[in-house]
Design a protein around this motif. Structure first.
Motif, PDB file in Angstrom:
ATOM      1  N   ASP A 260      64.556  39.172 108.019  1.00  0.00           N
ATOM      2  CA  ASP A 260      64.603  39.495 106.591  1.00  0.00           C
ATOM      3  C   ASP A 260      63.253  40.005 106.089  1.00  0.00           C
ATOM      4  O   ASP A 260      63.173  41.012 105.378  1.00  0.00           O
ATOM      5  N   ASN A 261      62.162  39.346 106.480  1.00  0.00           N
ATOM      6  CA  ASN A 261      60.837  39.767 106.027  1.00  0.00           C
ATOM      7  C   ASN A 261      60.396  41.078 106.667  1.00  0.00           C
ATOM      8  O   ASN A 261      59.654  41.856 106.052  1.00  0.00           O
ATOM      9  N   ILE A 262      60.815  41.323 107.902  1.00  0.00           N
ATOM     10  CA  ILE A 262      60.505  42.617 108.520  1.00  0.00           C
ATOM     11  C   ILE A 262      61.187  43.736 107.737  1.00  0.00           C
ATOM     12  O   ILE A 262      60.596  44.795 107.504  1.00  0.00           O
ATOM     13  N   LEU A 263      62.418  43.496 107.296  1.00  0.00           N
ATOM     14  CA  LEU A 263      63.121  44.484 106.484  1.00  0.00           C
ATOM     15  C   LEU A 263      62.407  44.695 105.150  1.00  0.00           C
ATOM     16  O   LEU A 263      62.227  45.831 104.708  1.00  0.00           O
ATOM     17  N   ARG A 264      61.964  43.615 104.527  1.00  0.00           N
ATOM     18  CA  ARG A 264      61.339  43.701 103.206  1.00  0.00           C
ATOM     19  C   ARG A 264      59.919  44.257 103.240  1.00  0.00           C
ATOM     20  O   ARG A 264      59.517  45.013 102.350  1.00  0.00           O
ATOM     21  N   TYR A 265      59.141  43.879 104.265  1.00  0.00           N
ATOM     22  CA  TYR A 265      57.709  44.179 104.246  1.00  0.00           C
ATOM     23  C   TYR A 265      57.217  45.001 105.434  1.00  0.00           C
ATOM     24  O   TYR A 265      56.042  45.382 105.460  1.00  0.00           O
ATOM     25  N   GLY A 266      58.079  45.281 106.395  1.00  0.00           N
ATOM     26  CA  GLY A 266      57.636  45.984 107.588  1.00  0.00           C
ATOM     27  C   GLY A 266      57.011  47.340 107.307  1.00  0.00           C
ATOM     28  O   GLY A 266      55.946  47.680 107.837  1.00  0.00           O
ATOM     29  N   SER A 267      57.644  48.144 106.455  1.00  0.00           N
ATOM     30  CA  SER A 267      57.108  49.480 106.165  1.00  0.00           C
ATOM     31  C   SER A 267      55.780  49.393 105.427  1.00  0.00           C
ATOM     32  O   SER A 267      54.899  50.247 105.603  1.00  0.00           O
ATOM     33  N   THR A 268      55.602  48.363 104.599  1.00  0.00           N
ATOM     34  CA  THR A 268      54.334  48.178 103.888  1.00  0.00           C
ATOM     35  C   THR A 268      53.211  47.875 104.873  1.00  0.00           C
ATOM     36  O   THR A 268      52.110  48.440 104.785  1.00  0.00           O
ATOM     37  N   ILE A 269      53.472  46.985 105.822  1.00  0.00           N
ATOM     38  CA  ILE A 269      52.479  46.668 106.848  1.00  0.00           C
ATOM     39  C   ILE A 269      52.152  47.907 107.680  1.00  0.00           C
ATOM     40  O   ILE A 269      50.990  48.183 107.992  1.00  0.00           O
ATOM     41  N   LYS A 270      53.174  48.672 108.008  1.00  0.00           N
ATOM     42  CA  LYS A 270      52.983  49.855 108.843  1.00  0.00           C
ATOM     43  C   LYS A 270      52.193  50.946 108.132  1.00  0.00           C
ATOM     44  O   LYS A 270      51.307  51.583 108.727  1.00  0.00           O
ATOM     45  N   ASN A 271      52.462  51.163 106.852  1.00  0.00           N
ATOM     46  CA  ASN A 271      51.923  52.335 106.160  1.00  0.00           C
ATOM     47  C   ASN A 271      50.609  52.110 105.435  1.00  0.00           C
ATOM     48  O   ASN A 271      49.850  53.063 105.248  1.00  0.00           O
ATOM     49  N   TYR A 272      50.309  50.849 105.032  1.00  0.00           N
ATOM     50  CA  TYR A 272      49.191  50.663 104.111  1.00  0.00           C
ATOM     51  C   TYR A 272      48.153  49.626 104.546  1.00  0.00           C
ATOM     52  O   TYR A 272      47.144  49.462 103.867  1.00  0.00           O
ATOM     53  N   GLU A 273      48.384  48.929 105.659  1.00  0.00           N
ATOM     54  CA  GLU A 273      47.472  47.854 106.029  1.00  0.00           C
ATOM     55  C   GLU A 273      46.383  48.284 107.004  1.00  0.00           C
ATOM     56  O   GLU A 273      45.572  47.466 107.437  1.00  0.00           O
ATOM     57  N   GLY A 274      46.359  49.562 107.371  1.00  0.00           N
ATOM     58  CA  GLY A 274      45.236  50.099 108.135  1.00  0.00           C
ATOM     59  C   GLY A 274      45.272  49.868 109.630  1.00  0.00           C
ATOM     60  O   GLY A 274      44.248  50.018 110.304  1.00  0.00           O
ATOM     61  N   HIS A 275      46.433  49.519 110.186  1.00  0.00           N
ATOM     62  CA  HIS A 275      46.533  49.328 111.628  1.00  0.00           C
ATOM     63  C   HIS A 275      46.746  50.670 112.329  1.00  0.00           C
ATOM     64  O   HIS A 275      47.406  51.567 111.802  1.00  0.00           O
ATOM     65  N   GLU A 276      46.167  50.800 113.522  1.00  0.00           N
ATOM     66  CA  GLU A 276      46.302  52.044 114.275  1.00  0.00           C
ATOM     67  C   GLU A 276      47.737  52.284 114.721  1.00  0.00           C
ATOM     68  O   GLU A 276      48.233  53.406 114.700  1.00  0.00           O
TER      69      GLU A 276
END
Length: 357
Positions: A260-276
């Motif tokens: 559920d949290n991957i669905l809700r927040y996964g794209s945010t972590i991927k796009n804006y948290e600065g990971h390579e």
């Protein structure tokens, strides 16, 4: 050599020096203090109108250090009147912000860079303006078009608008709607002869009093999925009027990375948290090739909505606004022009030097 013998500057050199000084001064003011902004769409009506000119305060939240420093002064994405990029992304600095005297607070009207415009560096994405309806830690929910924050009905802007289906006993024209403060861009005739009208509650109350109006109905979507909704409206069963609950993440917030949290927040972590490298698989999130079971956010996020709730592409559609995308606080209007009037009637005198709330 005495000062009398110094060569006097030519008129052209004096003009050039004055121009350079003006560009440098304007660039510093625009970067450090205030930046002009124009309202291009109706997403904030009637709080802010198309044709409003305002100043955005960079001081309130702290001025951002330019992430993309190689840029033609006083430009944004393109050189004026051309399609030529006004910047080079050869140098990209880390996110830094000078100290401000306020944080983004709930219900602030904020100018920010449109998050999902990934073709540009974050500080050169198109500027948007919306209301920060929820801040880190808030739980947001929309029920039947009514916004709730942390389980309580949220502040409703005085000039907030919705869309209504209006049925009349005869054909209506622009002059009729103008009597109620509804401009030609805020109503549309449908194939069945009814009208879709974008208006405030006060205007709708007045409109219902007209003997020509037979039916007025607010266009609230029932509980069903809408495919454009963030993060996945169809899977979540969410739409513009039935949304959440959704918790707004903030710096230091740790979540368990379940499905559920991957669905809700996964794209945010991927796009804006600065990971390579972030990879999202079904029920899994991998950072730099390693599966992670929990995640702690590196920055604050905000949920932005337009006051024209049925005519605003906002966080309901494209997600959270990261802190490093925040440009500044909408401060006050300095001019307002009505596109549907002419000559001196174009100026909305009552809006000049009006503060923004």
């Amino acid at each position: 050599m005495s000062s009398k013998n110094k060569k006097k500057k030519s008129a052209a050199r004096e003009w050039l020096d004055a121009l350079v000084f003006a560009v440098v001064a304007a660039s510093l003011i625009r970067w450090l203090l205030l930046e002009p902004f124009t309202i291009p769409t109706a997403s904030m009506e009637k709080s802010l109108l198309v044709g409003d000119f305002l100043f955005v305060s960079k001081m309130h939240y702290g001025t951002r250090i330019p992430k993309t420093p190689l840029q033609v002064p006083l430009t944004h994405q393109k050189i004026w009147g051309t399609e030529i990029p006004s910047y080079s992304d050869a140098i990209q600095l880390p996110y830094m912000r000078l100290p401000g005297f306020a944080d983004v607070e709930r219900n602030d009207v904020v100018v920010f860079n449109y998050p999902v415009e990934f073709e540009y560096p974050s500080d050169l994405k198109t500027n948007y303006i919306k209301r920060a309806v929820a801040v880190p830690g808030d739980v947001l929910e929309i029920k039947d078009g009514v916004l709730y924050i942390n389980g309580e009905s949220a502040m409703q802007p005085e000039e907030m608008q919705f869309s209504y289906n209006v049925v009349a006993s005869r054909m209506l024209n622009a002059d009729f709607f103008a009597e109620y403060g509804i401009n030609p861009a805020s109503f549309h005739i449908m194939s069945d002869g009814s009208y879709v009208v974008f208006a405030t509650d006060l205007v709708i109350e007045r409109l219902q009093g007209s003997p020509l109006i037979t039916t007025v109905r607010k266009q609230i979507m029932s509980k069903r999925g809408e495919d454009r909704i963030f993060p996945d409206g169809m899977k979540m069963g969410w739409n513009r009027d039935q949304y959440g609950p959704l918790t707004i993440p903030g710096e230091g917030t740790t979540i368990e990375l379940n499905a559920d949290n991957i669905l809700r927040y996964g794209s945010t972590i991927k796009n804006y948290e600065g990971h390579e490298q972030v990879e999202i698989r079904e029920n899994e999130l991998l950072i730099n090739g390693q599966k992670v079971d929990s995640y702690t956010f590196k920055q604050n996020y905000y949920f932005m909505m337009g006051d024209n709730r049925h005519d605003s592409l906002d966080s309901r559609y494209w997600g959270f606004v990261p802190e490093d995308h925040v440009v500044g606080k909408a401060w006050f209007l300095w001019l307002s022009l009505d596109e549907f009037e002419s000559f001196f009637n174009k100026i909305r005198w009552s809006r000049i030097f009006k503060s923004i709330e």
